[in-house]
Design an enzyme around this catalytic site. Structure first.
Site: not given
Ligand code: NAD
Length: 248
Positions: A39, A65, A88, A151, A155
């Protein structure tokens, strides 16, 4: 002669300090894989890894990153060939009308959600062996929606990339699939005000945001040896909202 035990499969999960990524890291470890959680947020990652250890999961953690090819390359070089890569890490932003999205905001979203997936997958695939699995986290949003066109576009790009990679890598016995979650209960939803969040949750088939574990379960299946015949697919994990709304 006694059969030799196979070494555990090696998996890397990006954005694994919290939310969906953390649930995926835990599930893959539970399935017997040797998991490296990564992360950009090193502090949150260290806490997550320590929590996992207390729960009995020996998951390693390494800051990464996904926007930095140099960081990605250096880490993958030290790790050697991986069996599973879960892209992810992703970011969203508050709701914005199409006409109001600044070029800098578009670049910010694309650099993590698209370039980040591209670079990690590309660098990992160079060393991956037969039986490798790449799972990219897209979003139901790729189908379209108002208020987040940057966004949505990012995706949709993840889905396009998944399909293109699947064709090119299948000759090497590597599958590439995407999981497209609906609304999931993570910190990403903090971008919405409380009334907006309630209104969005009411539109989910279950009436609420899903548990991140539901996404981890889908990823775990696509990462397993059992999923060898599934390639280039997008698995929507959204309670069926994408199929259509109920009759009035
Ligand atoms: P979250 O914000 O809780 O977690 C995302 C994680 O990614 C965080 O720990 C953050 O520090 C890390 N991150 C951000 N930028 C980064 C980088 N440059 N390098 C490495 N790590 C990085 O979000 P989440 O809901 O767990 O999302 C995870 C995935 O699921 C994402 O791709 C998101 O688009 C997708 N998603 C989420 C939802 C939702 O409703 N939560 C719905 C559809 C898709």
């Amino acid at each position: 002669m006694a059969a030799q035990a196979r070494p555990p499969r090696k998996a890397l999960v990006t954005g694994a300090a919290r939310g969906i990524g953390l649930a995926i890291a835990r599930q893959l470890a539970q399935d017997g894989m040797q998991v490296l959680a990564t992360d950009v947020d090193a502090q949150a990652l260290a806490m997550a890894v320590s929590d996992l250890a207390q729960q009995g999961f020996a998951v390693a953690g390494e800051p990464l990153d996904v926007c930095s090819r140099a960081e990605v390359r250096a880490l993958l070089h030290t790790l050697g060939p991986l069996d599973v890569v879960v892209n992810n890490a992703g970011i969203a932003s508050r709701l914005l009308a199409f006409g109001d999205i600044a070029a800098s905001e578009l670049r910010r979203i694309f650099s993590v959600n698209v370039s980040g997936v591209f670079v990690v997958a590309q660098e990992a695939a160079r060393q991956m062996k037969e039986g490798g699995r790449i799972v990219n986290i897209a979003s139901r949003g790729y189908l379209g929606g108002a208020g987040a066109s940057h966004y949505v576009a990012s995706k949709a790009a993840v889905v396009g990339l998944t399909r293109a990679m699947a064709i090119e890598l299948r000759w090497r016995g590597i599958t590439v699939n995407a999981v497209a979650p609906g609304m999931v209960d993570t910190r990403m939803l903090d971008d919405f005000s409380a009334p907006m969040r309630r209104s969005l949750e009411r539109r989910e088939p279950s009436g609420s945001a899903a548990d991140p574990q539901t996404i981890a379960d889908a990823v775990a299946f696509l990462s397993s040896a059992r999923a060898a015949q599934i390639n280039g697919q997008v698995l929507l994990v959204d309670g069926g909202k994408s199929v259509g709304m109920p009759p009035l």
